[in-house]
Design an enzyme around this catalytic site. Structure first.
Site, PDB file in Angstrom:
ATOM      1  N   TYR A  54       6.493  46.618  17.226  1.00  0.00           N
ATOM      2  CA  TYR A  54       7.183  45.438  17.736  1.00  0.00           C
ATOM      3  C   TYR A  54       8.641  45.754  18.078  1.00  0.00           C
ATOM      4  CZ  TYR A  54       3.269  42.423  16.265  1.00  0.00           C
ATOM      5  OH  TYR A  54       2.035  41.820  16.117  1.00  0.00           O
ATOM      6  N   ASN A 263      11.363  32.347  18.564  1.00  0.00           N
ATOM      7  CA  ASN A 263      12.721  32.601  18.088  1.00  0.00           C
ATOM      8  C   ASN A 263      13.551  31.321  18.044  1.00  0.00           C
ATOM      9  OD1 ASN A 263      12.863  35.450  17.565  1.00  0.00           O
ATOM     10  ND2 ASN A 263      12.691  35.802  19.764  1.00  0.00           N
TER      11      ASN A 263
END
Length: 297
Positions: A54, A263
């Site tokens: 990631y 996010n």
């Protein structure tokens, strides 16, 4: 927040926070990452999903910088390995490939422990089926990692039933989950045997991309009638469409654990809204019918 028991000594929160976009945020500061983790914990979301790859092999380090001993003790950390892409620490590799050798898995675990600043991983997943896998070597390596204490439990991701049975046949440690793509935008696992295989074995699956990569919310992938139905249910139950789409997965008896990646702090704070939604059998099939594009046979 409900919890799902995977073994006698390991359980996950029903909704899991996915960190695959962690390094994409304009703000990757320690305080901001801690704010995301704290927002999850305030809702009872204690399970954090990572992978070595990631963020081009950066997300684990960003998370690790934000962890304190107190935070670490309140969460379960899932991470993955075996994808080798020619970026970051593997920038010299000629081709993207999978590596389930003992040397690579062991090195990946050590990297993850160091980057996250932790002494054990709660669950390690093999990220993708490896067509070049030596099951005996891979299985023995995973057994040894559990025995060493570096890893508490192991599972897989994106495995088909034959991949699962091959690896499990070479292991003493039980595989405890399979993280697969499932959503109203990707309903194949409900009929192709992927989910049935896990249900037969009482294995709770993790669902990645549970909002269809965002297409269910944006409409970029079509889903016109489905989105209309989601919007109507959302209005009726006082939540947003994402909560309804996640509630559809939660309603299934397979004990699906959606992995939610965002996010946006306001969206993180609303993840638990999915638990407020009521989805009965007919409502479940109404949404499934729209996802299918026709009534069931």
């Amino acid at each position: 927040m409900d919890r799902i028991s995977l073994s006698s000594d390991l359980s996950f929160s029903r909704i899991i926070y996915g960190m695959w976009r962690l390094s994409d945020d304009q703000n990757t500061s320690v305080d901001h990452v801690r704010a995301k983790i704290s927002a999850c914990l305030d809702q009872g979301i204690t399970t954090m999903d990572q992978a070595d790859i990631y963020g081009g092999y950066q997300a684990e380090e960003i998370m690790g910088a934000a962890l304190t001993p107190a935070l670490r003790n309140r969460i379960e950390i899932v991470t993955k390995c075996d994808i080798v892409a020619p970026v970051g620490r593997y920038g010299d590799r000629r081709v993207k490939h999978y590596d389930t050798s003992r040397a690579h898995i062991t090195a990946s675990v050590d990297h993850s422990l160091r980057l996250m600043g932790i002494d054990h991983i709660d669950m390690l997943l093999i990220h993708r089926p490896d067509p070049f896998m030596d099951a005996d070597e891979t299985g023995a390596t995973l057994d040894d990692l559990v025995r060493s204490g570096k890893v508490r439990a192991v599972g897989v991701s994106n495995f088909k039933l034959h991949d699962w049975t091959l690896l499990q046949s070479a292991m003493k440690t039980p595989l405890l989950t399979n993280q697969i793509e499932m959503s109203l935008g990707h309903i194949a696992p409900f009929t192709n045997g992927d989910l049935a295989f896990l249900q037969e074995r009482k294995i709770a699956p993790m669902a990645w991309s549970p909002l269809g990569g965002g297409s269910l919310m944006t409409g970029k992938g079509g889903h016109g009638k489905l989105r209309t139905a989601l919007a109507a249910l959302a209005k009726e139950q006082g939540v947003d469409m994402a909560a309804v789409a996640i509630a559809w997965l939660l309603a299934h008896p397979a004990r699906i654990m959606p992995v939610m990646g965002t996010n946006n702090l306001s969206r993180i704070n609303a993840l638990h809204d999915a638990l407020k939604v009521t989805i009965d059998r007919q409502t479940w099939f109404e949404l499934y019918t729209y996802a299918l594009g026709d009534e069931v046979p």
